[in-house]
Design a protein around this motif. Structure first.
Motif, PDB file in Angstrom:
ATOM      1  N   LEU A 114      36.623 -11.957  33.029  1.00 28.68           N
ATOM      2  CA  LEU A 114      37.783 -10.990  32.508  1.00 28.68           C
ATOM      3  C   LEU A 114      39.285 -11.823  32.890  1.00 28.68           C
ATOM      4  CD1 LEU A 114      36.453  -7.456  32.843  1.00 28.68           C
ATOM      5  CD2 LEU A 114      36.650  -8.573  30.789  1.00 28.68           C
ATOM      6  N   ALA A 117      39.256 -15.109  30.327  1.00 30.21           N
ATOM      7  CA  ALA A 117      39.272 -14.826  28.822  1.00 30.21           C
ATOM      8  C   ALA A 117      39.799 -13.506  28.536  1.00 30.21           C
ATOM      9  CB  ALA A 117      37.741 -14.513  28.489  1.00 30.21           C
ATOM     10  N   GLY A 118      40.471 -12.709  29.343  1.00 29.12           N
ATOM     11  CA  GLY A 118      41.234 -11.595  28.997  1.00 29.12           C
ATOM     12  C   GLY A 118      42.598 -11.680  28.752  1.00 29.12           C
ATOM     13  N   GLU A 119      43.045 -13.124  29.153  1.00 26.52           N
ATOM     14  CA  GLU A 119      44.463 -13.451  28.541  1.00 26.52           C
ATOM     15  C   GLU A 119      44.302 -13.843  27.230  1.00 26.52           C
ATOM     16  OE1 GLU A 119      47.141 -15.561  30.986  1.00 26.52           O
ATOM     17  OE2 GLU A 119      46.112 -15.192  32.755  1.00 26.52           O
ATOM     18  N   TYR A 120      43.109 -14.545  26.735  1.00 30.56           N
ATOM     19  CA  TYR A 120      42.946 -14.894  25.484  1.00 30.56           C
ATOM     20  C   TYR A 120      42.928 -13.815  24.561  1.00 30.56           C
ATOM     21  CZ  TYR A 120      42.264 -19.618  27.002  1.00 30.56           C
ATOM     22  OH  TYR A 120      42.694 -21.084  27.198  1.00 30.56           O
ATOM     23  N   SER A 121      42.429 -12.823  25.076  1.00 30.22           N
ATOM     24  CA  SER A 121      42.125 -11.318  24.083  1.00 30.22           C
ATOM     25  C   SER A 121      43.526 -10.898  23.954  1.00 30.22           C
ATOM     26  CB  SER A 121      41.239 -10.485  24.776  1.00 30.22           C
ATOM     27  OG  SER A 121      39.942 -11.227  25.184  1.00 30.22           O
ATOM     28  N   THR A 122      44.358 -10.751  24.779  1.00 31.36           N
ATOM     29  CA  THR A 122      45.800 -10.181  24.816  1.00 31.36           C
ATOM     30  C   THR A 122      46.662 -10.839  24.288  1.00 31.36           C
ATOM     31  OG1 THR A 122      46.171 -10.791  26.854  1.00 31.36           O
ATOM     32  CG2 THR A 122      45.170  -8.655  26.589  1.00 31.36           C
ATOM     33  N   ARG A 209      36.524 -18.577  25.880  1.00 25.94           N
ATOM     34  CA  ARG A 209      37.832 -18.031  25.551  1.00 25.94           C
ATOM     35  C   ARG A 209      37.546 -16.448  24.737  1.00 25.94           C
ATOM     36  NH1 ARG A 209      41.722 -22.924  23.411  1.00 25.94           N
ATOM     37  NH2 ARG A 209      41.769 -24.097  25.299  1.00 25.94           N
ATOM     38  N   SER A 210      36.297 -15.994  25.056  1.00 22.37           N
ATOM     39  CA  SER A 210      35.931 -15.132  24.474  1.00 22.37           C
ATOM     40  C   SER A 210      35.350 -14.122  25.664  1.00 22.37           C
ATOM     41  CB  SER A 210      34.977 -15.226  23.260  1.00 22.37           C
ATOM     42  OG  SER A 210      34.571 -13.680  23.139  1.00 22.37           O
ATOM     43  N   SER A 211      35.733 -12.714  26.009  1.00 23.24           N
ATOM     44  CA  SER A 211      35.277 -11.762  26.884  1.00 23.24           C
ATOM     45  C   SER A 211      33.778 -11.690  26.693  1.00 23.24           C
ATOM     46  CB  SER A 211      36.065 -10.622  27.124  1.00 23.24           C
ATOM     47  OG  SER A 211      37.406 -11.068  27.322  1.00 23.24           O
TER      48      SER A 211
END
Length: 291
Positions: A114, A117-122, A209-211
């Motif tokens: 998280l 990858a969390g930064e890629y989600s947001t 790059r994906s949670s």
């Protein structure tokens, strides 16, 4: 004593040096350094509620399962938390205290995922990489933040689980104290392993790059892969099984060496190799691919 003429001259010089109204003042330039990136990642890590919750869950699982395993241990029954069909004769006070490691590693690993990858989600990763154009300091700073934090807190959890479980094993042959040979090394080894799992999660998060994808990969590599390996021919399985990440990691905190596992030092070297390889792949993709 300065005269009135000198004072007026100094005042006129100061006024001439001051920028005229409406003139743009050039912004102060700050150099991007590794320490500043590290401080930024430290602030982001502790500002997330998920960091506090997941770390707390990991330590809680270590303490809870380790303590319960010690108090429910019976020399005549099955070993709590052990492998299916395992005997309590295979257990020792340290292995009981570290019963919660298998669950704590998932919590710590997910936290690492998280964090990356969390930064890629947001979409926050674009701002992060715009501020740090060289990119790699971002990856290494995330790993440098979460690794030591996870190591310290889970080591405290492992020590607490062992100490709380000691009274429950008072009359048992497997009872040990913290001063016994290998006990402290095993408990510290559990913290080292979980700290590396956190870094492993960061590397997987940056690589995939994906949670969801990185969490699935984490669970598959640490928990499912060793089970699937049992489908291999026996000669292959016996050769490869000790070198799978979770098996190599478990050797780090094992109290006694086993004929079918690696020594603590070798297990640590192998697991560090897995983490380093994943970090290298994540670094390569971070440099070559767009956010």
């Amino acid at each position: 004593m300065p005269t009135l003429t000198h004072r007026r001259a100094d005042k006129s010089q100061n006024l001439s040096a001051a920028p005229e109204p409406g003139t743009a003042v050039p912004p102060t330039k700050y150099k991007v350094t590794g320490i500043r990136v590290l401080r930024s990642e430290w602030g982001k890590f502790w500002s997330l509620r998920s960091s506090w919750i997941t770390l707390g869950v990991a330590v809680f699982l270590l303490v809870l399962f380790g303590t319960v395993a010690a108090y429910t241990y019976s020399s005549d029954g099955a070993a709590p938390g052990g492998p299916p069909g395992g005997s309590s004769s295979d257990s020792d006070a340290v292995s009981l205290a570290l019963t919660g490691v298998s669950l704590a590693q998932l919590a710590i690993g997910v936290l690492g995922v998280l964090l990356a990858a969390g930064e890629y989600s947001t979409g926050m990763i674009r701002s992060t990489l715009a501020a740090v154009p060289r990119r790699l300091p971002v990856l290494f700073s995330k790993a440098a933040v979460i690794g030591p934090v996870a190591l310290v807190l889970t080591t405290v959890g492992a020590l607490a689980a062992f100490q709380l479980g000691v009274p429950g094993l008072d009359d048992e042959k497997i009872s040990l104290s913290l001063s016994d040979d290998g006990v402290l090394r095993s408990l510290l080894g559990a913290g080292v392993y979980l700290g590396l799992v956190a870094v492993f999660g960061v590397a997987l998060g940056m690589l995939l790059r994906s949670s969801a994808g990185a969490i699935a990969a984490l669970v598959g590599i640490l928990l499912i892969l060793p089970g699937l390996a049992s489908l291999l021919p026996d000669s292959w399985y016996d050769t490869l099984n000790p070198y799978f990440p979770s098996n190599a990691g478990s050797a780090v905190y094992a109290l006694h060496d086993s004929s079918d596992s690696l020594s603590p030092g070798t297990g640590l070297a192998v697991f560090v190799g897995w983490v380093a390889l994943t970090l290298a792949l994540a670094a390569y993709r971070l440099r070559k691919a767009d956010a």
